[in-house]
Design a protein around this motif. Structure first.
Motif, PDB file in Angstrom:
ATOM      1  N   ILE A 132       0.835  -1.202   0.000  1.00  0.00           N
ATOM      2  CA  ILE A 132       0.000   0.000   0.000  1.00  0.00           C
ATOM      3  C   ILE A 132       0.868   1.250   0.000  1.00  0.00           C
ATOM      4  CG2 ILE A 132      -1.693   1.316   1.321  1.00  0.00           C
ATOM      5  CD1 ILE A 132      -2.794  -1.363   2.347  1.00  0.00           C
ATOM      6  N   SER A 133       1.878   1.287   0.839  1.00  0.00           N
ATOM      7  CA  SER A 133       2.741   2.465   0.925  1.00  0.00           C
ATOM      8  C   SER A 133       3.416   2.769  -0.401  1.00  0.00           C
ATOM      9  CB  SER A 133       3.807   2.266   2.004  1.00  0.00           C
ATOM     10  OG  SER A 133       3.231   2.081   3.275  1.00  0.00           O
ATOM     11  N   THR A 134       3.765   1.720  -1.146  1.00  0.00           N
ATOM     12  CA  THR A 134       4.442   1.907  -2.423  1.00  0.00           C
ATOM     13  C   THR A 134       3.605   2.725  -3.393  1.00  0.00           C
ATOM     14  OG1 THR A 134       5.572  -0.215  -2.127  1.00  0.00           O
ATOM     15  CG2 THR A 134       5.493   0.669  -4.354  1.00  0.00           C
ATOM     16  N   GLY A 135       2.287   2.678  -3.236  1.00  0.00           N
ATOM     17  CA  GLY A 135       1.416   3.412  -4.146  1.00  0.00           C
ATOM     18  C   GLY A 135       1.665   4.905  -4.174  1.00  0.00           C
ATOM     19  N   LEU A 188       2.829   8.311   2.544  1.00  0.00           N
ATOM     20  CA  LEU A 188       2.787   9.757   2.302  1.00  0.00           C
ATOM     21  C   LEU A 188       3.989  10.449   2.945  1.00  0.00           C
ATOM     22  CD1 LEU A 188      -1.013  10.527   2.797  1.00  0.00           C
ATOM     23  CD2 LEU A 188       0.242  10.228   0.659  1.00  0.00           C
ATOM     24  N   GLY A 189       4.406   9.975   4.115  1.00  0.00           N
ATOM     25  CA  GLY A 189       5.598  10.533   4.749  1.00  0.00           C
ATOM     26  C   GLY A 189       6.845  10.277   3.919  1.00  0.00           C
ATOM     27  N   VAL A 190       6.954   9.059   3.373  1.00  0.00           N
ATOM     28  CA  VAL A 190       8.084   8.742   2.494  1.00  0.00           C
ATOM     29  C   VAL A 190       8.080   9.651   1.274  1.00  0.00           C
ATOM     30  CG1 VAL A 190       9.021   6.991   0.942  1.00  0.00           C
ATOM     31  CG2 VAL A 190       8.311   6.351   3.246  1.00  0.00           C
ATOM     32  N   LEU A 327       0.665  21.631  -0.344  1.00  0.00           N
ATOM     33  CA  LEU A 327       1.697  20.950   0.437  1.00  0.00           C
ATOM     34  C   LEU A 327       2.732  20.255  -0.434  1.00  0.00           C
ATOM     35  CD1 LEU A 327      -0.489  19.298   3.239  1.00  0.00           C
ATOM     36  CD2 LEU A 327       0.681  21.501   3.286  1.00  0.00           C
ATOM     37  N   THR A 328       2.616  20.392  -1.756  1.00  0.00           N
ATOM     38  CA  THR A 328       3.489  19.689  -2.697  1.00  0.00           C
ATOM     39  C   THR A 328       3.616  18.209  -2.324  1.00  0.00           C
ATOM     40  OG1 THR A 328       5.514  20.275  -1.488  1.00  0.00           O
ATOM     41  CG2 THR A 328       4.780  21.783  -3.221  1.00  0.00           C
ATOM     42  N   LEU A 329       2.480  17.592  -2.008  1.00  0.00           N
ATOM     43  CA  LEU A 329       2.449  16.189  -1.592  1.00  0.00           C
ATOM     44  C   LEU A 329       2.126  15.318  -2.793  1.00  0.00           C
ATOM     45  CD1 LEU A 329       2.631  14.170   0.751  1.00  0.00           C
ATOM     46  CD2 LEU A 329       0.181  14.487   1.107  1.00  0.00           C
ATOM     47  N   HIS A 330       3.033  14.442  -3.131  1.00  0.00           N
ATOM     48  CA  HIS A 330       2.881  13.559  -4.289  1.00  0.00           C
ATOM     49  C   HIS A 330       2.274  12.238  -3.828  1.00  0.00           C
ATOM     50  CE1 HIS A 330       3.902  11.830  -8.214  1.00  0.00           C
ATOM     51  NE2 HIS A 330       4.309  10.757  -7.546  1.00  0.00           N
ATOM     52  N   ASP A 331       1.123  11.869  -4.401  1.00  0.00           N
ATOM     53  CA  ASP A 331       0.434  10.623  -4.065  1.00  0.00           C
ATOM     54  C   ASP A 331      -0.014   9.980  -5.366  1.00  0.00           C
ATOM     55  OD1 ASP A 331      -1.015   8.549  -3.011  1.00  0.00           O
ATOM     56  OD2 ASP A 331      -2.549   9.786  -2.061  1.00  0.00           O
ATOM     57  N   LEU A 412       8.649   9.808   7.170  1.00  0.00           N
ATOM     58  CA  LEU A 412       9.523  10.948   6.870  1.00  0.00           C
ATOM     59  C   LEU A 412      10.994  10.561   7.007  1.00  0.00           C
ATOM     60  CD1 LEU A 412       7.528  13.790   8.660  1.00  0.00           C
ATOM     61  CD2 LEU A 412       7.906  13.589   6.201  1.00  0.00           C
ATOM     62  N   LEU A 413      11.323   9.828   8.056  1.00  0.00           N
ATOM     63  CA  LEU A 413      12.710   9.404   8.251  1.00  0.00           C
ATOM     64  C   LEU A 413      13.155   8.429   7.163  1.00  0.00           C
ATOM     65  CD1 LEU A 413      12.706   8.900  12.136  1.00  0.00           C
ATOM     66  CD2 LEU A 413      13.698  10.808  10.846  1.00  0.00           C
ATOM     67  N   THR A 414      12.263   7.502   6.802  1.00  0.00           N
ATOM     68  CA  THR A 414      12.603   6.550   5.751  1.00  0.00           C
ATOM     69  C   THR A 414      12.769   7.249   4.408  1.00  0.00           C
ATOM     70  OG1 THR A 414      11.372   4.807   6.920  1.00  0.00           O
ATOM     71  CG2 THR A 414      11.870   4.438   4.588  1.00  0.00           C
ATOM     72  N   GLY A 415      11.877   8.185   4.110  1.00  0.00           N
ATOM     73  CA  GLY A 415      11.984   8.922   2.857  1.00  0.00           C
ATOM     74  C   GLY A 415      13.284   9.694   2.755  1.00  0.00           C
TER      75      GLY A 415
END
Length: 464
Positions: A132-135, A188-190, A327-331, A412-415
C-alpha cells in the motif's frame, strides 16, 4: 568512464536480493523448523481443520495481492511490467522479512522457530503495508529504494501493531487502523521526504490510456470479489467470521453503487471516471474492517460503505489536487483517498459502535459488540481488560492516533534515507517507463506516422 545512472539498478538489485536470500537460507537452516507431527488423533484432526479452514482464505488473499493489486497498479500505460513485477517482488521479500522478525520477537523457543500456516498469514498481512505504501511513490522510485523502504517499514509496522493491539487492546480484525491507516501515512511521509518540497509536474507518461485503465479496473474487480476473505480470515470461525463476511459484502456493495452515483454527479458531463471506479468501489472494504465482526445492524454496514465511497471520490476530486498544490504532496495512486480517509472514517465508526452498543441485562456492558458470538463478561475480561465502554472507545481513538503519528514520523525518516544517491532514484525523464528495468518492445522505438521527430528522438535517448 562514469557509469550512467540508468545502469545502477541492474547492478544493485541482484546484489541486494542475493545477499538477502543467502542470509535467509542460513537463518532458516539454523533456526526454522516445522512443528512435530501430531501423534494423537484429536491433534491431527485439529491441524487438518485449521488447514482446511484457513488455506482457502489464504489463497484468496494471495490472488488479491499478486493479481488484483498488481493489475490495479497498471493504470500507468508504460509502467505495467514494472508495477506488476515490483508488486510481486515486494510481497515475497516483505513476507520473508516479516517472518524472520516475527519469529525472533514472538516465536523463538529453545533456539527454534516453529513454522505454520498462521505465522505465514500474519507475515503476509505485514507485507500488505509495504504494497500500500508503495502506491504513493509508484513509478518515481527504483526497485532498490522500494526494497529499502520495505526493510524499514516492516519492523516499524510490527512495533506499531504490538502497541496498538497488545498494549491498547483495540478491536481491529480487518486491519483498518493497523494496516490501512499505518501504511497510507507511512507512504505519504516517504513521498514528502523523498521529493522534499519540490512540486512535481504532471509527467507525460502519467496519463492513463484506455487499455491501462481497463487492466486496472480488472484488478479492482478481483480485489472486490476476494476482499471478504482478507477481512474475515483472522476472525474466530463461526458466528464472528460469518458476520464479518456479511458486513464486508454489504459495505462493498454499497460503496460500489455510491461510487457510480458520486462520480457521475461530480463529472461535468455526467460520465464515470475510471479512477473513481477503480478506487471508490473498494473503499467500503477498507472502512468496514475495524467493525466487521461486531454485531452491527446491516444498515450500519451499508451506511459505512456508502460514506467511505463518497469520501474517497470527493478526496480524488478536491483534496488530492489541494494537497499537491498547497503541500506539494505527491500521491501517485491516491492511497490517501482509498486507504487513509476511509480508514479514519472506519476508526471513528468503531468508537461510535463501542459507545452505542446495546447493554446486557445488567445494564453495565455491551452484549452485542465483540466477539459476535460471545457474552458481555467474555468481552470485558478477555478483550477489554475490564476497561468498560468509555475506556475501550478511548483506546480505539488512541490506536488511531498511534498509527497516524508513528507512520508519519517513520515515513519521513525513511523517505530521507531513500534519497541516498547509491539507491539509484531514476531521473525525471525516465520515470514511469518499463524500459529502465525490462527488455520490452517500446512503442516509441518505432514512432508511428502521427509521432513527431522530436518525440522519436526523445524515446531513443531514454532507452537503457
Amino acid at each position: 568512464m562514469a557509469v550512467p545512472p540508468s545502469s545502477y539498478p541492474s547492478r544493485l538489485l541482484p546484489l541486494f536480493l542475493g545477499l538477502f536470500q543467502g542470509a535467509l537460507l542460513l537463518f532458516f537452516a539454523l533456526f526454522v523448523t516445522y512443528d512435530e507431527p501430531s501423534a494423537q488423533a484429536e491433534d491431527t484432526s485439529s491441524v487438518a481443520d485449521q488447514v482446511y479452514s484457513t488455506f482457502p482464505f489464504f489463497q484468496d488473499i494471495q490472488v488479491m495481492l499478486v493479481v488484483g493489486l498488481g493489475l490495479l497498479l497498471t493504470f500507468l500505460p508504460r509502467y505495467g511490467f514494472s508495477a506488476l513485477s515490483h508488486n510481486f517482488l515486494l510481497l515475497i521479500f516483505s513476507m520473508q522479512w516479516a517472518l524472520v522478525l516475527q519469529g525472533l520477537l514472538h516465536h523463538f523457543h529453545h533456539g527454534q522457530i516453529y513454522l505454520d500456516l498462521h505465522k505465514l498469514l500474519i507475515s503476509e498481512f505485514a507485507a500488505v503495508t509495504v504494497l500500500i505504501s508503495t502506491g504513493a511513490i509508484l513509478g518515481r522510485a527504483s526497485p532498490c529504494q522500494l526494497l529499502v523502504m520495505a526493510t524499514c517499514e516492516i519492523p516499524i509496522y510490527l512495533a506499531s501493531e504490538w502497541v496498538i493491539v497488545t498494549c491498547l487492546g483495540i478491536l481491529d480484525v480487518g486491519g483498518t487502523i493497523t494496516i490501512h491507516i499505518f501504511s497510507c501515512y507511512f507512504g505519504l511521509g516517504v513521498s514528502k521526504a523523498l521529493f522534499r518540497a519540490t512540486w512535481q509536474p504532471l509527467h507525460p507518461k502519467e496519463t492513463p490510456t484506455t487499455s491501462s485503465d481497463l487492466m486496472s479496473l480488472v484488478g479492482t474487480l478481483i480485489l472486490w470479489v476476494f476482499w471478504p476473505s482478507f477481512v474475515a480470515v483472522l476472525c474466530q470461525p463461526g458466528d464472528a467470521q460469518h458476520r464479518a463476511i456479511l458486513n464486508t459484502l454489504l459495505a462493498m456493495n454499497a460503496s460500489a453503487i455510491t461510487t457510480v452515483v458520486a462520480s457521475s454527479l461530480l463529472e461535468r458531463d455526467g460520465k464515470l471516471s475510471p479512477g473513481h471506479l477503480q478506487n471508490g468501489s473498494l473503499a467500503g472494504g477498507v472502512a468496514i474492517g475495524v467493525v466487521a465482526d461486531m454485531a452491527l445492524p446491516p444498515v450500519a454496514a451499508l451506511a459505512l460503505g456508502s460514506l467511505s465511497a463518497a469520501v474517497c471520490v470527493l478526496g480524488f476530486t478536491f483534496l488530492t489536487p489541494l494537497l499537491r498544490r498547497k503541500l506539494t504532496l505527491h500521491d501517485q495512486c491516491g492511497i490517501h483517498n482509498l486507504h487513509g480517509l476511509p480508514g479514519i472514517l472506519g476508526a471513528a465508526a468503531s468508537v461510535v459502535a463501542v459507545l452505542v452498543a446495546p447493554k446486557d441485562t445488567s445494564g453495565s456492558q455491551p452484549s452485542q459488540l465483540f466477539p459476535a458470538g460471545g457474552n458481555a463478561s467474555e468481552v470485558v475480561e478477555g478483550q477489554w481488560g475490564g476497561r468498560g465502554v468509555g475506556g475501550q472507545a478511548l483506546c480505539q481513538a488512541g490506536g488511531l492516533a498511534v498509527a497516524l503519528g508513528a507512520s508519519l514520523l517513520a515515513g519521513l525518516l525513511t523517505g530521507a534515507a531513500l534519497r541516498l544517491p547509491c539507491l539509484a532514484q531514476p531521473p525525471e525523464r525516465l520515470c514511469f517507463d518499463d524500459s529502465l528495468y525490462f527488455k520490452v518492445q517500446d512503442q516509441a522505438e518505432s514512432p508511428g506516422p502521427d509521432s513527431s521527430a522530436e518525440e522519436g528522438a526523445l524515446a531513443l535517448k531514454e532507452q537503457v
